[in-house]
Design a protein around this motif. Sequence first.
Motif, PDB file in Angstrom:
ATOM      1  N   PHE A  30       0.864  -1.173   0.000  1.00 28.01           N
ATOM      2  CA  PHE A  30       0.000   0.000   0.000  1.00 28.01           C
ATOM      3  C   PHE A  30       0.904   1.228   0.000  1.00 28.01           C
ATOM      4  O   PHE A  30       1.691   1.433   0.939  1.00 28.01           O
ATOM      5  CB  PHE A  30      -0.876   0.036   1.250  1.00 28.01           C
ATOM      6  N   ALA A  31       0.809   2.054  -1.025  1.00 30.37           N
ATOM      7  CA  ALA A  31       1.536   3.321  -1.088  1.00 30.37           C
ATOM      8  C   ALA A  31       3.004   3.183  -0.663  1.00 30.37           C
ATOM      9  O   ALA A  31       3.471   3.871   0.244  1.00 30.37           O
ATOM     10  CB  ALA A  31       0.836   4.381  -0.232  1.00 30.37           C
ATOM     11  N   PRO A  32       3.758   2.290  -1.308  1.00 30.25           N
ATOM     12  CA  PRO A  32       5.133   2.046  -0.856  1.00 30.25           C
ATOM     13  C   PRO A  32       6.103   3.163  -1.246  1.00 30.25           C
ATOM     14  O   PRO A  32       5.921   3.836  -2.271  1.00 30.25           O
ATOM     15  CB  PRO A  32       5.506   0.758  -1.589  1.00 30.25           C
ATOM     16  N   ILE A  33       7.135   3.339  -0.428  1.00 28.85           N
ATOM     17  CA  ILE A  33       8.293   4.162  -0.828  1.00 28.85           C
ATOM     18  C   ILE A  33       9.062   3.298  -1.819  1.00 28.85           C
ATOM     19  O   ILE A  33       9.834   2.423  -1.427  1.00 28.85           O
ATOM     20  CB  ILE A  33       9.159   4.537   0.382  1.00 28.85           C
ATOM     21  N   SER A  34       8.844   3.517  -3.096  1.00 24.38           N
ATOM     22  CA  SER A  34       9.280   2.563  -4.111  1.00 24.38           C
ATOM     23  C   SER A  34      10.689   2.796  -4.628  1.00 24.38           C
ATOM     24  O   SER A  34      11.302   1.868  -5.167  1.00 24.38           O
ATOM     25  CB  SER A  34       8.302   2.603  -5.297  1.00 24.38           C
ATOM     26  N   ASN A  35      11.187   4.002  -4.473  1.00 18.23           N
ATOM     27  CA  ASN A  35      12.509   4.354  -5.011  1.00 18.23           C
ATOM     28  C   ASN A  35      13.222   5.255  -4.002  1.00 18.23           C
ATOM     29  O   ASN A  35      13.461   6.435  -4.245  1.00 18.23           O
ATOM     30  CB  ASN A  35      12.309   5.062  -6.351  1.00 18.23           C
ATOM     31  N   PRO A  36      13.590   4.720  -2.826  1.00 21.71           N
ATOM     32  CA  PRO A  36      14.103   5.562  -1.740  1.00 21.71           C
ATOM     33  C   PRO A  36      15.392   6.306  -2.065  1.00 21.71           C
ATOM     34  O   PRO A  36      15.660   7.339  -1.453  1.00 21.71           O
ATOM     35  CB  PRO A  36      14.303   4.572  -0.581  1.00 21.71           C
ATOM     36  N   GLN A  91      -1.346  -0.648  -4.422  1.00 17.18           N
ATOM     37  CA  GLN A  91      -2.409   0.347  -4.445  1.00 17.18           C
ATOM     38  C   GLN A  91      -1.845   1.684  -3.968  1.00 17.18           C
ATOM     39  O   GLN A  91      -1.061   1.729  -3.011  1.00 17.18           O
ATOM     40  CB  GLN A  91      -3.563  -0.082  -3.542  1.00 17.18           C
ATOM     41  N   GLN A  92      -2.251   2.754  -4.652  1.00 15.89           N
ATOM     42  CA  GLN A  92      -1.763   4.085  -4.326  1.00 15.89           C
ATOM     43  C   GLN A  92      -2.894   5.085  -4.455  1.00 15.89           C
ATOM     44  O   GLN A  92      -3.543   5.174  -5.497  1.00 15.89           O
ATOM     45  CB  GLN A  92      -0.620   4.466  -5.279  1.00 15.89           C
ATOM     46  N   GLY A  93      -3.160   5.845  -3.391  1.00 15.30           N
ATOM     47  CA  GLY A  93      -4.206   6.851  -3.434  1.00 15.30           C
ATOM     48  C   GLY A  93      -3.790   8.086  -4.214  1.00 15.30           C
ATOM     49  O   GLY A  93      -2.677   8.584  -4.050  1.00 15.30           O
ATOM     50  N   SER A  94      -4.676   8.586  -5.057  1.00 18.00           N
ATOM     51  CA  SER A  94      -4.342   9.744  -5.895  1.00 18.00           C
ATOM     52  C   SER A  94      -4.200  11.024  -5.086  1.00 18.00           C
ATOM     53  O   SER A  94      -3.480  11.943  -5.490  1.00 18.00           O
ATOM     54  CB  SER A  94      -5.412   9.943  -6.972  1.00 18.00           C
ATOM     55  N   LEU A  95      -4.884  11.116  -3.930  1.00 19.69           N
ATOM     56  CA  LEU A  95      -4.827  12.320  -3.106  1.00 19.69           C
ATOM     57  C   LEU A  95      -3.858  12.189  -1.936  1.00 19.69           C
ATOM     58  O   LEU A  95      -3.877  12.998  -1.005  1.00 19.69           O
ATOM     59  CB  LEU A  95      -6.224  12.674  -2.584  1.00 19.69           C
ATOM     60  N   ASP A  96      -3.011  11.179  -1.985  1.00 21.25           N
ATOM     61  CA  ASP A  96      -1.951  10.996  -1.004  1.00 21.25           C
ATOM     62  C   ASP A  96      -0.906  12.093  -1.223  1.00 21.25           C
ATOM     63  O   ASP A  96      -0.253  12.141  -2.272  1.00 21.25           O
ATOM     64  CB  ASP A  96      -1.340   9.608  -1.217  1.00 21.25           C
ATOM     65  N   SER A  97      -0.749  12.990  -0.258  1.00 23.65           N
ATOM     66  CA  SER A  97       0.168  14.116  -0.445  1.00 23.65           C
ATOM     67  C   SER A  97       1.619  13.653  -0.591  1.00 23.65           C
ATOM     68  O   SER A  97       2.415  14.319  -1.261  1.00 23.65           O
ATOM     69  CB  SER A  97       0.055  15.100   0.726  1.00 23.65           C
ATOM     70  N   PHE A  98       1.965  12.523   0.006  1.00 21.20           N
ATOM     71  CA  PHE A  98       3.326  12.009  -0.135  1.00 21.20           C
ATOM     72  C   PHE A  98       3.591  11.504  -1.554  1.00 21.20           C
ATOM     73  O   PHE A  98       4.738  11.378  -1.972  1.00 21.20           O
ATOM     74  CB  PHE A  98       3.592  10.882   0.868  1.00 21.20           C
ATOM     75  N   ASP A 119      -6.320   8.823   0.272  1.00 26.11           N
ATOM     76  CA  ASP A 119      -5.125   9.448   0.833  1.00 26.11           C
ATOM     77  C   ASP A 119      -4.143   8.372   1.304  1.00 26.11           C
ATOM     78  O   ASP A 119      -4.138   7.248   0.782  1.00 26.11           O
ATOM     79  CB  ASP A 119      -5.505  10.412   1.963  1.00 26.11           C
ATOM     80  N   HIS A 120      -3.331   8.687   2.306  1.00 21.05           N
ATOM     81  CA  HIS A 120      -2.267   7.793   2.781  1.00 21.05           C
ATOM     82  C   HIS A 120      -2.660   7.050   4.064  1.00 21.05           C
ATOM     83  O   HIS A 120      -1.862   6.294   4.599  1.00 21.05           O
ATOM     84  CB  HIS A 120      -1.008   8.631   3.040  1.00 21.05           C
ATOM     85  N   SER A 121      -3.870   7.238   4.536  1.00 25.61           N
ATOM     86  CA  SER A 121      -4.251   6.810   5.880  1.00 25.61           C
ATOM     87  C   SER A 121      -4.760   5.367   5.907  1.00 25.61           C
ATOM     88  O   SER A 121      -4.885   4.689   4.874  1.00 25.61           O
ATOM     89  CB  SER A 121      -5.348   7.725   6.418  1.00 25.61           C
ATOM     90  N   TYR A 122      -5.131   4.914   7.116  1.00 26.15           N
ATOM     91  CA  TYR A 122      -5.727   3.594   7.253  1.00 26.15           C
ATOM     92  C   TYR A 122      -7.156   3.544   6.726  1.00 26.15           C
ATOM     93  O   TYR A 122      -7.697   2.455   6.522  1.00 26.15           O
ATOM     94  CB  TYR A 122      -5.648   3.111   8.707  1.00 26.15           C
TER      95      TYR A 122
END
Length: 288
Positions: free
Chosen positions: A172-178, A222-229, A263-266
Amino acid sequence: MFTTNAQIHQFGGILHKLSHDSTSTNTKMDVNVFVPPSSPAKSIPVLVYLSGLTCTPNNATEKSFLQYFASKYGFAVVFPDTSPRGAGIAGEDDSWDFGTGAGFYVDATQEPWSTHYNMYSYVHKELPAALAQHFGQLDFATVSITGHSMGGYGALTGFLRNPGVYRSVSAFAPISNPLNCAWGEKAFGNYLGADKNTWYNYDPTHLIKSYTHANQPDILIQQGSLDSFYAKDHQLQPENFAAAAKDAGYAGKIDLHIVEGYDHSYFFISSFVEEHAKHHAKHLGLIQ
């Protein structure tokens, strides 16, 4: 080895809240383990869930609803902590995205972090071996891995660095390229040092380029479009991972879903956790 702090009945199974002294982190560590209802003679496959920045094992157990689907499909869930706690290192509590609650699932090589911040070895070596002894019915030879944000990065990295160990992986919304974001640069620079060649060992976008093991399942993201990160701060970059997998000829599909409005939340995680549970249940041999 483990101290049982609570046993909570849930969805016909039991959530065990445990603690133990870790040889990897040289601190006391908390871990939650959900064991679904099963026949005493049946071995139970395992899903490891890695949490994100600032989280404890309780965040996902209280907010993800993953245990409901674990009970439905018949797999156990292991919820490790995200870092050592109380290590006594100066500065470890100064910021939310580094130190306590932000172990980044690496084995630190730099002092003073290397004595305690060895979450890679803890999650992939020490903890499963210890839990296999404590829970005889759990089958750690049949295991998958998932996670959120920093934990999603940890799941992808753990899968790619341990070929054949994990049957499947999702995030879920991973940091894919740190290597290419501020969070990764801060964590890797402090934990691993200035030599960026060592950073590649923990970057999923680079690890998949050299992944050759026969086990190449579809990877669900899965990645939320309104995830500010994702949309604003560009910390996550799942498209970079998907492109790298395609260029590398990874046999499985990178099943990347940008879901509108989330978003990025639970709230986001719990909305799509059933899809991830089904994904892993299939690869764990529990459903067709």
